[in-house]
Write a protein that holds these residues in place. Sequence first.
Motif, PDB file in Angstrom:
ATOM      1  N   ALA A  99      20.407  23.838   5.091  1.00 33.59           N
ATOM      2  CA  ALA A  99      20.656  25.586   4.380  1.00 33.59           C
ATOM      3  C   ALA A  99      20.678  25.326   3.259  1.00 33.59           C
ATOM      4  O   ALA A  99      20.033  25.350   1.695  1.00 33.59           O
ATOM      5  CB  ALA A  99      21.486  26.004   4.648  1.00 33.59           C
ATOM      6  N   ARG A 100      21.319  24.246   2.075  1.00 36.86           N
ATOM      7  CA  ARG A 100      22.203  24.118   1.559  1.00 36.86           C
ATOM      8  C   ARG A 100      21.291  23.590   0.513  1.00 36.86           C
ATOM      9  O   ARG A 100      20.225  24.275  -0.803  1.00 36.86           O
ATOM     10  CB  ARG A 100      23.404  23.281   1.239  1.00 36.86           C
ATOM     11  N   GLU A 101      20.082  22.829   0.860  1.00 32.30           N
ATOM     12  CA  GLU A 101      18.896  22.832   0.180  1.00 32.30           C
ATOM     13  C   GLU A 101      17.640  22.958  -0.121  1.00 32.30           C
ATOM     14  O   GLU A 101      16.953  22.971  -1.168  1.00 32.30           O
ATOM     15  CB  GLU A 101      18.713  20.634   0.785  1.00 32.30           C
ATOM     16  N   ALA A 102      17.811  23.975   1.128  1.00 35.76           N
ATOM     17  CA  ALA A 102      16.709  25.488   0.854  1.00 35.76           C
ATOM     18  C   ALA A 102      17.609  26.568  -0.088  1.00 35.76           C
ATOM     19  O   ALA A 102      16.620  28.108  -0.214  1.00 35.76           O
ATOM     20  CB  ALA A 102      16.372  26.002   2.236  1.00 35.76           C
ATOM     21  N   GLY A 103      18.606  26.445  -1.020  1.00 38.27           N
ATOM     22  CA  GLY A 103      18.906  27.188  -1.942  1.00 38.27           C
ATOM     23  C   GLY A 103      19.704  28.678  -0.842  1.00 38.27           C
ATOM     24  O   GLY A 103      20.069  29.247  -2.386  1.00 38.27           O
ATOM     25  N   MET A 104      20.239  28.213   0.052  1.00 36.04           N
ATOM     26  CA  MET A 104      21.313  28.902   0.739  1.00 36.04           C
ATOM     27  C   MET A 104      22.374  28.834   0.122  1.00 36.04           C
ATOM     28  O   MET A 104      22.936  27.666  -0.388  1.00 36.04           O
ATOM     29  CB  MET A 104      21.405  28.486   2.293  1.00 36.04           C
ATOM     30  N   HIS A 105      23.525  30.130  -0.305  1.00 32.83           N
ATOM     31  CA  HIS A 105      24.734  29.789  -0.853  1.00 32.83           C
ATOM     32  C   HIS A 105      25.582  30.168   0.183  1.00 32.83           C
ATOM     33  O   HIS A 105      27.380  30.027  -0.046  1.00 32.83           O
ATOM     34  CB  HIS A 105      25.568  30.560  -2.044  1.00 32.83           C
ATOM     35  N   ARG A 106      25.441  30.992   1.116  1.00 31.49           N
ATOM     36  CA  ARG A 106      26.081  31.223   2.258  1.00 31.49           C
ATOM     37  C   ARG A 106      25.994  30.692   3.543  1.00 31.49           C
ATOM     38  O   ARG A 106      24.511  30.963   4.271  1.00 31.49           O
ATOM     39  CB  ARG A 106      27.185  32.698   2.297  1.00 31.49           C
ATOM     40  N   ILE A 107      26.721  31.030   5.211  1.00 36.81           N
ATOM     41  CA  ILE A 107      25.770  30.428   5.920  1.00 36.81           C
ATOM     42  C   ILE A 107      26.668  31.605   7.202  1.00 36.81           C
ATOM     43  O   ILE A 107      28.314  31.273   6.814  1.00 36.81           O
ATOM     44  CB  ILE A 107      25.755  29.402   6.613  1.00 36.81           C
ATOM     45  N   VAL A 108      26.490  32.143   7.837  1.00 37.03           N
ATOM     46  CA  VAL A 108      27.323  32.866   8.839  1.00 37.03           C
ATOM     47  C   VAL A 108      27.077  32.909  10.184  1.00 37.03           C
ATOM     48  O   VAL A 108      25.419  31.694  11.098  1.00 37.03           O
ATOM     49  CB  VAL A 108      27.085  34.537   8.619  1.00 37.03           C
TER      50      VAL A 108
END
Length: 149
Positions: A99-108
């Motif tokens: 997710a981080r590598e895909a540009g996500m900054h938060r995960i829920v």
Amino acid sequence: MSRALVAAMMADLNERYGGDGDGDQTPVEAVEFDPPEGLFLVAWRDGEPVGCGGWRTLAHFSAPGIPEDVAEIKRMYTTPAARKGGVAAEVLAALEESAREAGMHRIVLETGLPQPEAIALYEKSGYTRIDNYGYYRADPLCVCYGRDL
């Protein structure tokens, strides 16, 4: 293999929540995990599938107003024989990295009070309670967590 693991997860949820056979009724389609807006992983040990989990870009599959850089964890499961062996933590870490590598900054994510192992995993992994959201937001057994990536 992922279908068999998800079916086992649904059976586990039915047992924990006393369901009618549908497990988690949150609307989820396999396409939601297609890169670059998601990913679904299957963990293998000794040639056998022992766990799974995925992330999806929440903005595309939820209510308007969700930031584009928020991912949601879905369908986390570890087979009973592999529990307490680090499988879930490994899958979670791999999902977070993806997710981080895909540009996500938060995960829920959503889980529930009848899943104390999941709650312990998420809290140990740095997740904190957030306001309930999603399909089960009004369910008194629902608990939601999030963390910045």
